[in-house]
Design a protein around this motif. Structure first.
Motif, PDB file in Angstrom:
ATOM      1  N   SER A   9       3.453  71.990  45.822  1.00  0.00           N
ATOM      2  CA  SER A   9       4.679  71.329  46.261  1.00  0.00           C
ATOM      3  C   SER A   9       5.860  71.731  45.381  1.00  0.00           C
ATOM      4  O   SER A   9       7.005  71.748  45.845  1.00  0.00           O
ATOM      5  CB  SER A   9       4.502  69.817  46.241  1.00  0.00           C
ATOM      6  OG  SER A   9       4.168  69.380  44.940  1.00  0.00           O
ATOM      7  N   GLN A  10       5.564  72.035  44.099  1.00  0.00           N
ATOM      8  CA  GLN A  10       6.627  72.464  43.189  1.00  0.00           C
ATOM      9  C   GLN A  10       6.114  73.591  42.303  1.00  0.00           C
ATOM     10  O   GLN A  10       4.964  73.558  41.860  1.00  0.00           O
ATOM     11  CB  GLN A  10       7.078  71.311  42.295  1.00  0.00           C
ATOM     12  CG  GLN A  10       7.777  70.192  43.027  1.00  0.00           C
ATOM     13  CD  GLN A  10       8.382  69.187  42.067  1.00  0.00           C
ATOM     14  OE1 GLN A  10       9.260  69.523  41.272  1.00  0.00           O
ATOM     15  NE2 GLN A  10       7.906  67.964  42.124  1.00  0.00           N
ATOM     16  N   VAL A  11       6.977  74.568  42.065  1.00  0.00           N
ATOM     17  CA  VAL A  11       6.623  75.680  41.184  1.00  0.00           C
ATOM     18  C   VAL A  11       7.782  75.935  40.234  1.00  0.00           C
ATOM     19  O   VAL A  11       8.834  76.437  40.657  1.00  0.00           O
ATOM     20  CB  VAL A  11       6.312  76.963  41.986  1.00  0.00           C
ATOM     21  CG1 VAL A  11       6.115  78.143  41.047  1.00  0.00           C
ATOM     22  CG2 VAL A  11       5.096  76.756  42.879  1.00  0.00           C
ATOM     23  N   PRO A  12       7.622  75.550  38.955  1.00  0.00           N
ATOM     24  CA  PRO A  12       8.641  75.933  37.977  1.00  0.00           C
ATOM     25  C   PRO A  12       8.342  77.334  37.453  1.00  0.00           C
ATOM     26  O   PRO A  12       7.173  77.692  37.267  1.00  0.00           O
ATOM     27  CB  PRO A  12       8.457  74.884  36.875  1.00  0.00           C
ATOM     28  CG  PRO A  12       7.020  74.476  36.991  1.00  0.00           C
ATOM     29  CD  PRO A  12       6.587  74.710  38.404  1.00  0.00           C
ATOM     30  N   VAL A  13       9.376  78.120  37.268  1.00  0.00           N
ATOM     31  CA  VAL A  13       9.178  79.499  36.820  1.00  0.00           C
ATOM     32  C   VAL A  13      10.387  79.924  36.001  1.00  0.00           C
ATOM     33  O   VAL A  13      11.522  79.507  36.289  1.00  0.00           O
ATOM     34  CB  VAL A  13       8.949  80.438  38.028  1.00  0.00           C
ATOM     35  CG1 VAL A  13      10.122  80.386  38.994  1.00  0.00           C
ATOM     36  CG2 VAL A  13       8.655  81.856  37.586  1.00  0.00           C
ATOM     37  N   PHE A  14      10.133  80.742  34.972  1.00  0.00           N
ATOM     38  CA  PHE A  14      11.239  81.235  34.169  1.00  0.00           C
ATOM     39  C   PHE A  14      11.902  82.433  34.840  1.00  0.00           C
ATOM     40  O   PHE A  14      11.257  83.224  35.541  1.00  0.00           O
ATOM     41  CB  PHE A  14      10.762  81.610  32.763  1.00  0.00           C
ATOM     42  CG  PHE A  14      10.469  80.418  31.902  1.00  0.00           C
ATOM     43  CD1 PHE A  14       9.162  80.039  31.626  1.00  0.00           C
ATOM     44  CD2 PHE A  14      11.511  79.655  31.366  1.00  0.00           C
ATOM     45  CE1 PHE A  14       8.898  78.926  30.833  1.00  0.00           C
ATOM     46  CE2 PHE A  14      11.250  78.550  30.570  1.00  0.00           C
ATOM     47  CZ  PHE A  14       9.941  78.183  30.318  1.00  0.00           C
ATOM     48  N   GLU A  15      13.192  82.560  34.579  1.00  0.00           N
ATOM     49  CA  GLU A  15      13.957  83.690  35.117  1.00  0.00           C
ATOM     50  C   GLU A  15      13.304  85.005  34.704  1.00  0.00           C
ATOM     51  O   GLU A  15      12.826  85.148  33.580  1.00  0.00           O
ATOM     52  CB  GLU A  15      15.393  83.621  34.592  1.00  0.00           C
ATOM     53  CG  GLU A  15      16.367  84.534  35.306  1.00  0.00           C
ATOM     54  CD  GLU A  15      17.803  84.334  34.840  1.00  0.00           C
ATOM     55  OE1 GLU A  15      18.004  83.714  33.769  1.00  0.00           O
ATOM     56  OE2 GLU A  15      18.712  84.780  35.545  1.00  0.00           O
ATOM     57  N   GLU A  16      13.268  85.926  35.625  1.00  0.00           N
ATOM     58  CA  GLU A  16      12.699  87.274  35.475  1.00  0.00           C
ATOM     59  C   GLU A  16      11.172  87.288  35.480  1.00  0.00           C
ATOM     60  O   GLU A  16      10.580  88.374  35.389  1.00  0.00           O
ATOM     61  CB  GLU A  16      13.244  87.989  34.230  1.00  0.00           C
ATOM     62  CG  GLU A  16      14.755  88.216  34.281  1.00  0.00           C
ATOM     63  CD  GLU A  16      15.267  88.998  33.086  1.00  0.00           C
ATOM     64  OE1 GLU A  16      14.450  89.456  32.265  1.00  0.00           O
ATOM     65  OE2 GLU A  16      16.504  89.156  32.973  1.00  0.00           O
ATOM     66  N   ALA A  17      10.553  86.142  35.609  1.00  0.00           N
ATOM     67  CA  ALA A  17       9.093  86.096  35.737  1.00  0.00           C
ATOM     68  C   ALA A  17       8.722  86.257  37.206  1.00  0.00           C
ATOM     69  O   ALA A  17       9.543  86.012  38.098  1.00  0.00           O
ATOM     70  CB  ALA A  17       8.556  84.779  35.192  1.00  0.00           C
ATOM     71  N   PRO A  18       7.469  86.653  37.477  1.00  0.00           N
ATOM     72  CA  PRO A  18       7.031  86.737  38.877  1.00  0.00           C
ATOM     73  C   PRO A  18       6.677  85.360  39.420  1.00  0.00           C
ATOM     74  O   PRO A  18       6.384  84.431  38.670  1.00  0.00           O
ATOM     75  CB  PRO A  18       5.775  87.621  38.791  1.00  0.00           C
ATOM     76  CG  PRO A  18       5.248  87.368  37.413  1.00  0.00           C
ATOM     77  CD  PRO A  18       6.445  87.125  36.544  1.00  0.00           C
ATOM     78  N   VAL A  19       6.694  85.256  40.733  1.00  0.00           N
ATOM     79  CA  VAL A  19       6.304  83.996  41.373  1.00  0.00           C
ATOM     80  C   VAL A  19       5.483  84.298  42.625  1.00  0.00           C
ATOM     81  O   VAL A  19       5.702  85.312  43.295  1.00  0.00           O
ATOM     82  CB  VAL A  19       7.545  83.155  41.754  1.00  0.00           C
ATOM     83  CG1 VAL A  19       8.339  83.774  42.898  1.00  0.00           C
ATOM     84  CG2 VAL A  19       7.149  81.724  42.103  1.00  0.00           C
ATOM     85  N   GLU A  20       4.495  83.432  42.868  1.00  0.00           N
ATOM     86  CA  GLU A  20       3.711  83.526  44.105  1.00  0.00           C
ATOM     87  C   GLU A  20       3.634  82.137  44.715  1.00  0.00           C
ATOM     88  O   GLU A  20       3.269  81.174  44.046  1.00  0.00           O
ATOM     89  CB  GLU A  20       2.303  84.050  43.841  1.00  0.00           C
ATOM     90  CG  GLU A  20       1.467  84.088  45.126  1.00  0.00           C
ATOM     91  CD  GLU A  20       0.056  84.628  44.917  1.00  0.00           C
ATOM     92  OE1 GLU A  20      -0.181  85.800  45.209  1.00  0.00           O
ATOM     93  OE2 GLU A  20      -0.812  83.828  44.481  1.00  0.00           O
ATOM     94  N   LEU A  21       3.976  82.049  45.978  1.00  0.00           N
ATOM     95  CA  LEU A  21       3.888  80.792  46.711  1.00  0.00           C
ATOM     96  C   LEU A  21       2.784  80.938  47.747  1.00  0.00           C
ATOM     97  O   LEU A  21       2.803  81.862  48.557  1.00  0.00           O
ATOM     98  CB  LEU A  21       5.226  80.482  47.403  1.00  0.00           C
ATOM     99  CG  LEU A  21       6.477  80.527  46.528  1.00  0.00           C
ATOM    100  CD1 LEU A  21       7.701  80.121  47.324  1.00  0.00           C
ATOM    101  CD2 LEU A  21       6.317  79.668  45.292  1.00  0.00           C
TER     102      LEU A  21
END
Lengths: 115, 115
Positions: A9-21
């Motif tokens: 439901s929520q994904v915190p991520v740092f700038e320039e890091a990868p993300v997968e939803l």
């Protein structure tokens, strides 16, 4: 009937890091798959869609998604996020050949990009 | 060109009152959809219009909800005797045709608050 599950439901991520939803769907028939983004106080905008062909789909703003039929998944990825990617992301399906082509949405994933 | 527009952007009403929400689709788009976005139910389909065909009302939650589309363009969603559970953002979308490969373009929504 079909359903769409977004596991996070929520994904915190740092700038320039990868993300997968993550997105999984269930349907008794074949479906078309979509990812939409909703920026704060705005309507939905199409990021990308899978209709047929290559299972790796590239969309706007550097996003891509991969359709995996055996796992009934359509996960969204971005190799390096920006602050401006802070938004809510919705996975959706349309049943192929169903009348009306109405979208069935997942519950959404809020992405918060931190500096 | 102009996108999908909706009015009002915000509507506050008292329980039991009737409300009308308006949608102006993109010029030339023959298909028009209404969706509802609420905390409890997420994003859900309400009703769909395609040209002069009978609308698909399968998503309307009760008989207090109705919609019409005049002249194949502007649509009005009417909620009679509003209840607190009707509080939500009502989104309108249009597409060039009813083909499932045609992108649905969303308006900014109308935020309805029922006191």
């Amino acid at each position: 009937a079909q359903s769409v599950t977004q596991l996070d439901s929520q994904v915190p991520v740092f700038e320039e890091a990868p993300v997968e939803l993550r997105c999984n769907y269930s349907s008794s028939v074949s479906v078309y798959l979509f990812w939409y983004v909703q920026y704060p106080n705005q309507g939905l905008q199409l990021l990308l869609k899978y209709l047929s062909g290559s299972t790796l789909v590239k969309g706007i703003n550097g996003f891509e998604a991969e359709f995996n039929k055996s796992q009934t998944s359509f996960h969204l990825r971005k190799p390096s996020v920006h602050i401006s990617d802070t938004a809510e992301y919705f996975c959706a399906v349309i049943q192929i050949k169903a009348a009306g082509n109405k979208l069935t949405f997942g519950g959404g994933t809020r992405v918060l990009v931190k500096p | 060109g102009a996108g999908v527009s909706q009015s009002p952007s915000n509507k506050v009403t008292e329980k039991g009152k009737d409300v009308e929400l308006r949608c102006d689709p993109i010029s030339g788009h023959t298909a028009l959809y209404w969706y509802r976005q609420s905390l409890g139910q997420g994003l859900e389909f309400l009703i769909y219009f395609q040209g002069n065909s009978a609308p698909d009302k399968s998503g309307l939650p009760s008989d207090r909800f109705s919609a019409e589309r005049t002249g194949g363009s502007v649509s009005t969603l009417t909620i009679q005797r509003t209840q607190q559970e009707d509080s939500a953002v009502y989104l309108c979308a249009s597409s060039r045709t009813s083909g499932s490969i045609d992108e649905q373009f969303f308006g900014p929504g109308t935020r309805l608050t029922v006191l």
